[in-house]
Motif scaffolding. Sequence first.
Motif, PDB file in Angstrom:
ATOM      1  N   ASN A   1       0.818  -1.206   0.000  1.00 19.45           N
ATOM      2  CA  ASN A   1       0.000   0.000   0.000  1.00 19.45           C
ATOM      3  C   ASN A   1       0.855   1.260   0.000  1.00 19.45           C
ATOM      4  N   PRO A   2       0.345   2.281  -0.643  1.00 18.67           N
ATOM      5  CA  PRO A   2       1.086   3.530  -0.627  1.00 18.67           C
ATOM      6  C   PRO A   2       1.101   4.072   0.783  1.00 18.67           C
ATOM      7  N   PRO A   3       2.203   4.606   1.211  1.00 17.27           N
ATOM      8  CA  PRO A   3       2.230   5.239   2.529  1.00 17.27           C
ATOM      9  C   PRO A   3       1.290   6.420   2.529  1.00 17.27           C
ATOM     10  N   GLN A   4       1.027   6.893   3.705  1.00 12.99           N
ATOM     11  CA  GLN A   4       0.058   7.989   3.836  1.00 12.99           C
ATOM     12  C   GLN A   4       0.321   9.094   2.830  1.00 12.99           C
ATOM     13  N   GLY A   5      -0.703   9.496   2.210  1.00  8.74           N
ATOM     14  CA  GLY A   5      -0.589  10.660   1.335  1.00  8.74           C
ATOM     15  C   GLY A   5      -0.168  10.312  -0.081  1.00  8.74           C
ATOM     16  N   ALA A   6       0.411   9.148  -0.293  1.00  7.32           N
ATOM     17  CA  ALA A   6       0.838   8.797  -1.642  1.00  7.32           C
ATOM     18  C   ALA A   6      -0.251   8.031  -2.356  1.00  7.32           C
ATOM     19  N   LEU A   7      -0.160   8.045  -3.643  1.00  2.75           N
ATOM     20  CA  LEU A   7      -1.245   7.458  -4.423  1.00  2.75           C
ATOM     21  C   LEU A   7      -0.925   6.085  -4.962  1.00  2.75           C
ATOM     22  N   TYR A   8       0.334   5.802  -5.076  1.00  6.08           N
ATOM     23  CA  TYR A   8       0.688   4.627  -5.849  1.00  6.08           C
ATOM     24  C   TYR A   8       1.116   3.452  -5.002  1.00  6.08           C
ATOM     25  N   TYR A   9       0.682   2.283  -5.418  1.00  7.26           N
ATOM     26  CA  TYR A   9       1.173   1.058  -4.807  1.00  7.26           C
ATOM     27  C   TYR A   9       2.609   0.841  -5.220  1.00  7.26           C
ATOM     28  N   GLN A  10       3.354   0.227  -4.325  1.00  5.51           N
ATOM     29  CA  GLN A  10       4.750  -0.033  -4.647  1.00  5.51           C
ATOM     30  C   GLN A  10       4.955  -1.521  -4.781  1.00  5.51           C
ATOM     31  N   ARG A  11       5.626  -1.898  -5.825  1.00  6.12           N
ATOM     32  CA  ARG A  11       5.855  -3.309  -6.060  1.00  6.12           C
ATOM     33  C   ARG A  11       6.985  -3.769  -5.150  1.00  6.12           C
ATOM     34  N   ARG A  12       6.721  -4.790  -4.375  1.00  9.14           N
ATOM     35  CA  ARG A  12       7.697  -5.257  -3.390  1.00  9.14           C
ATOM     36  C   ARG A  12       7.856  -6.771  -3.486  1.00  9.14           C
ATOM     37  N   TRP A  13       9.066  -7.181  -3.236  1.00  9.86           N
ATOM     38  CA  TRP A  13       9.335  -8.622  -3.112  1.00  9.86           C
ATOM     39  C   TRP A  13       9.103  -8.970  -1.646  1.00  9.86           C
ATOM     40  N   VAL A  14       8.175  -9.882  -1.384  1.00  7.02           N
ATOM     41  CA  VAL A  14       7.765 -10.141  -0.007  1.00  7.02           C
ATOM     42  C   VAL A  14       8.093 -11.584   0.383  1.00  7.02           C
ATOM     43  N   LYS A  15       8.638 -11.731   1.564  1.00  5.58           N
ATOM     44  CA  LYS A  15       8.998 -13.076   2.053  1.00  5.58           C
ATOM     45  C   LYS A  15       8.383 -13.286   3.424  1.00  5.58           C
ATOM     46  N   LEU A  16       7.869 -14.477   3.610  1.00  5.33           N
ATOM     47  CA  LEU A  16       7.285 -14.789   4.918  1.00  5.33           C
ATOM     48  C   LEU A  16       7.974 -16.026   5.476  1.00  5.33           C
ATOM     49  N   ASP A  17       8.450 -15.912   6.691  1.00  6.72           N
ATOM     50  CA  ASP A  17       8.832 -17.135   7.399  1.00  6.72           C
ATOM     51  C   ASP A  17       8.054 -17.156   8.714  1.00  6.72           C
ATOM     52  N   VAL A  18       8.306 -18.144   9.526  1.00  5.30           N
ATOM     53  CA  VAL A  18       7.474 -18.273  10.725  1.00  5.30           C
ATOM     54  C   VAL A  18       7.553 -17.023  11.593  1.00  5.30           C
ATOM     55  N   ASP A  19       8.725 -16.414  11.628  1.00  4.42           N
ATOM     56  CA  ASP A  19       8.909 -15.312  12.559  1.00  4.42           C
ATOM     57  C   ASP A  19       8.671 -13.933  11.960  1.00  4.42           C
ATOM     58  N   TYR A  20       8.946 -13.790  10.680  1.00  7.61           N
ATOM     59  CA  TYR A  20       8.894 -12.443  10.116  1.00  7.61           C
ATOM     60  C   TYR A  20       8.242 -12.393   8.743  1.00  7.61           C
ATOM     61  N   LEU A  21       7.592 -11.278   8.517  1.00 14.93           N
ATOM     62  CA  LEU A  21       7.161 -10.914   7.173  1.00 14.93           C
ATOM     63  C   LEU A  21       8.082  -9.780   6.757  1.00 14.93           C
ATOM     64  N   ARG A  22       8.791  -9.965   5.663  1.00 14.72           N
ATOM     65  CA  ARG A  22       9.725  -8.913   5.216  1.00 14.72           C
ATOM     66  C   ARG A  22       9.369  -8.478   3.822  1.00 14.72           C
ATOM     67  N   TYR A  23       9.619  -7.241   3.511  1.00 19.08           N
ATOM     68  CA  TYR A  23       9.479  -6.842   2.109  1.00 19.08           C
ATOM     69  C   TYR A  23      10.730  -6.123   1.652  1.00 19.08           C
ATOM     70  N   PHE A  24      11.020  -6.358   0.383  1.00 20.63           N
ATOM     71  CA  PHE A  24      12.279  -5.902  -0.202  1.00 20.63           C
ATOM     72  C   PHE A  24      11.982  -5.103  -1.455  1.00 20.63           C
ATOM     73  N   ASP A  25      12.958  -4.293  -1.825  1.00 16.33           N
ATOM     74  CA  ASP A  25      12.832  -3.575  -3.090  1.00 16.33           C
ATOM     75  C   ASP A  25      12.705  -4.522  -4.268  1.00 16.33           C
ATOM     76  N   ASN A  26      13.477  -5.587  -4.210  1.00 11.71           N
ATOM     77  CA  ASN A  26      13.401  -6.553  -5.294  1.00 11.71           C
ATOM     78  C   ASN A  26      13.900  -7.901  -4.802  1.00 11.71           C
ATOM     79  N   ASP A  27      13.833  -8.875  -5.658  1.00 10.99           N
ATOM     80  CA  ASP A  27      14.135 -10.238  -5.227  1.00 10.99           C
ATOM     81  C   ASP A  27      15.628 -10.509  -5.101  1.00 10.99           C
ATOM     82  N   LYS A  28      16.455  -9.511  -5.419  1.00  9.30           N
ATOM     83  CA  LYS A  28      17.889  -9.731  -5.250  1.00  9.30           C
ATOM     84  C   LYS A  28      18.387  -9.207  -3.899  1.00  9.30           C
ATOM     85  N   GLU A  29      17.568  -8.412  -3.278  1.00  7.47           N
ATOM     86  CA  GLU A  29      17.999  -7.772  -2.043  1.00  7.47           C
ATOM     87  C   GLU A  29      18.171  -8.761  -0.900  1.00  7.47           C
ATOM     88  N   VAL A  30      19.169  -8.491  -0.078  1.00  8.00           N
ATOM     89  CA  VAL A  30      19.377  -9.305   1.109  1.00  8.00           C
ATOM     90  C   VAL A  30      18.743  -8.622   2.322  1.00  8.00           C
TER      91      VAL A  30
END
Length: 1182
Positions: free
Chosen positions: A81-110
């Motif tokens: 979702n766009p942060p407050q005030g912004a209009l555009y959705y941001q494409r994110r690489w998202v990973k879920l494990d048991v402990d954390y949901l993380r999102y990254f700029d792209n799938d190469k990011e560590v």
Amino acid sequence: MNTADKGMSLQVPGQPKARYNSLYSDDEMLDDEDSTPWQNGELSSLQGSVYLPKTGKLATAAKEDSSQLSAVIRMGWLDKNPPQGALYYQRRWVKLDVDYLRYFDNDKEVYSKGIISTAFITDVNRVGELKFEVATSNRTFIFRAESEVERDLWMDALEGCTGGRHQRYTMNSGLTLAPDHQGYLELKGLRSKLYTVVASDKVFLYKNIDDYRIGVGITSIDMNVGNVKDSDRRSFDLTTPYRIFSFIAESEQLKEQWVDAMRNAIDEALSNSEVADRIWAEPSNSFCADCGAPKPEWAAINLCVVVCKRCAGEHRGLGPSISKVRSLKMDRKVWTEELMQLFLLLGNERVNSFWAANVPPSEALTPSSCSEDRRRFITNKYRQGKYRKYHPLYGNQKELNSALCINVQCSDVLETLSLIFCGADVNCSTGMASWPSALSLANAHSQPLQAELISHNLNTELPSDLDGAMETKHYLPSPCVSHNGFLFKTASMARAITERKAREEFSRRWCMLNDGTFSYYESDKNSNPNGTLKASEIVCLAVDPPEKHGYDNTFELYSESERLYLFGTDDPDSHKEWVKSIAKSFIPASAEPLLRLGFERIGRLKCKDGLNLQTSKVGWFALVGSTLHAYLENNQGEEIHLRKLNELSIQQDNEVLVLVERGRTLYIEGERKLDFAGWCGAIQTAAGSGGDTLSQQQLTETDIPVIVHSCIGYITQCGLTSEGIYRKSGVNSRVAGLCERFRQDARSVRLREGEHQVDDVSNTLKRFFRELEEGLFTLEDARAWLSIAAIQDESMKISQYQLLLNRLPRVNKATLQALINHLYCVQRFSELNQMNLHNLAIVFGPTLFQTDGKDYTAGRAIEDLIQHYTLIFEVDEQQLKKQLEEITVIIQVREKLNTKFPSTEPGGHFICTVYLEEKKDTAEQHVKIPGSMTAAELTCEVLDRRNIAVKDKEYWSCWEVSDKEEMERPLHYQERVLPILHSFGTDSHLLIKKHLAMEAMIVYLTSKVDVSKHGMMKFREERSILGLGLSSGSFHDRYFILNSNSLRMYKEVRSNRPERDWPVKNLRVYLGIKKKLRPPTCWGLTVVYESKKQERQERQQWYLCCDTQSEMREWYATFLSIQYDGNVWPQDGLQQTRVSRVLPDTRHGNVSLIPLRGSENEMRNSVAAFSQDPLALFRDVR
Ligand SMILES: [Zn+2]
């Protein structure tokens, strides 16, 4: 450098400008309107310091980073979702494990842009098209998937990580890792400081401390790839292959601390992965043995499986007696060389060839399975051993044991595993003096891996082979039944249906039963079912009575996962066909005869019975009318006549249904709530009186209605000398009330003298017969009975009566005989009660034949039956004589008691057998116990009779001894004896003997300043039904605090809140625990708690076991002292407690314990008072 970065960042179509990878999450960037570094032109400096130049190799390095990949449950592109005030959705690489949901700029990011601890996720919801929101306590993240399917998969995965754990195992939470070091650190180039947390083998970066507290951070850094370099003064670098983090601490001193903490984290990470890396060297160990998830970091060391974190949580749920769960990374100490070798030698694949030899594909787990499925699978797999490969010696204990002893001498550990989990006893005796156990034998033969395996299983609870054949049968593929057609269906429910479902609530569905699966479709044209239910998942099928719902014919299906499906049709034939087919699809061949019954309810339930209370088995049940048909073992069908039960109750917080029949008790367990509740309701209804005919009543074992049996018994005990019995009328309202109570549940009515009047009871019996539908003599034959009365010839008359008698239905015949027998006895005592043959006949003729009584025909028939009772009913004269003698004794004793001390002794009496020192005939004393007699008085009375003088320091007491329960209790000297007698079962007796521990207890108590005690004891609970214990687990360590108000039980010393809290004054404490329960020591206490909740007496019983005898005495003394305010023994000795009173001659012959319960008011009152407050009695004696 910047170009490289730009190349990595992904330009989302429609996004206004290219964005750079950052360590700040999107929210932060736009939430803080002007403070973000990018907008202040500091971007380049930030990038320069935070980001390492990215080389081509980095992308692959990222993918191979095991710690990041280890437990990924789901990853993919999502729009955030766009942060407050912004209009555009941001494409994110998202990973879920048991402990954390993380999102990254792209799938190469560590390193992520944002990281949300799943432990802090409070809710996951669908919102609008393709979107879902992830809510934490004060921030909500919205993601948009590319398709509905994608969205649902994410939702399921998230719910799996949050819902399941929140409800049950908080220990899974990653954030429970205690931080090793934390505080603000400046990251070079960033103007604001970051809240940095070093925990275990990771470093977490948060925008500030508040974010840390709510579990929403920027990123985490795995220290297994880290390196810390001291630079100058306050700064230091944390380098990883992907980035350099240049930190500046607030002081040089703090820098030292940070450097130390981070270096420790690196050490920890390296040593942590050491065990895991070695275990994973066996390829099959790098996937969870249960669900197949990669890089499992946990192991069940006794079961020899390596499992993922989510499965480990379910393993923990089984308890350490089944699965001993250890971390590959955190429990380094348990990982001895031998244990690692054992895991390498066995490996998940080989071990699963045993544990998972027979897993139906439909039950297998995948890495994304939900918690519910995991729980079921893991329970099946390890607790029940459902999928294991049975050892050829299975079931043959002796041979299993000797096979084990032989096998541990060689290196085949898999065979040992198989033997152990198929029942070989690791603690069995080898029969060799020098190596008495399997463990010592393995060591002696230099088999350290065998020894290791055995040592972890010395106390393991074996998979319960409870249901043997039944269980395996049950999981056979369902028989090939197929059926299809339209049915009307409501939405499935998780709760019982309490209201009528109108036609509008049903939708038409095409239903198919095929290949063991029941499916329903939108229409017969659709190929994708709206829903399916495997036949093996159906646990119960209930057929509703017609017109219960909008459709005339309905039935309910209950699934294993606690769903309830309601189907209906207007066509009775189709209904019948469906019921038959569905039942056939899930009832195993062994219980096949049930299918032929016209059942209202059919299904499987777990149960235990008297022969084996330790293990429950699966039983197949069908309810037909008032008969419960059951298949508990292979091919052994049996019928339980619910109206003939001695007792039917729901115990243990509605979890066990107890059916007590003559000679046996069946415990039906509520394995699942929904279908169990349905069964309980149906069985209770079926066990009640079903109508107003004779056979529809609750019956005794001899087929006599309980109401008739109770009334006759009561009149025999209390009413035979009552003048005009059966002729005098009772109080109408009371008679009506009694009739109603019998109608509701005859079994629960206890007639008591004083509480119930003789004439009320006699009229209740009469009214029952008068209003009996179809009459005692049946509609067809009543006239024939009357006509016989006119026959002159006696012998002809008798044979005619006999003819008709034999035509009566079984229940009518038994009832008639019982009644005539009773009336025969009544008239034998007509001198006392004035009711001779004729008088009785006048009363009972019209009553039994339901006539107006205008002529004497009916009376004559009854007169005949009573007069010729022995001939018509072919009664054994000896038997009858004995019966009359018994009645005579009852009458004599009653007279004696009533006339001898009518006014001088208002208290009630009870003749009781008391034993001196031991229970044997020669030590027997018969003592009349007045209502006011205390234990001390009784003791003195018995000692006096035997001329035993009480010496100093001899603590003679009166004991309540329970033979069967193997426990005893010294009565307090002021305790009244009579209420105790009345609370007795038949297997208890009173015994006068010395209380040998009293001296020690008094010494202990005088040494105490305040009366209280705390400490550990072993605890086991049991709620007792009719003296038959329901085993509920074994003894567990608990911490107890006993003070003047209550006994509190805590799970452990440090627990804040007690698990239980009992008022001490309502407890009765016995010495000893029955051996059947296998108490861990012989110094146990049995504690009985009786309370009255809404008219219903509740009795709980539990067991406390102490390590030493003196411990036990101390606890007991403390109980005693609290209950009697410190007054545990008379100050001036026992003899002084005797009040001077004239003792009546109480020596009776052997007339003991004739049930004269409640014949005097005071006794009743004292009993009533006792059950209200057991100590009130003792207080007023003082
Ligand atoms: Zn797993």
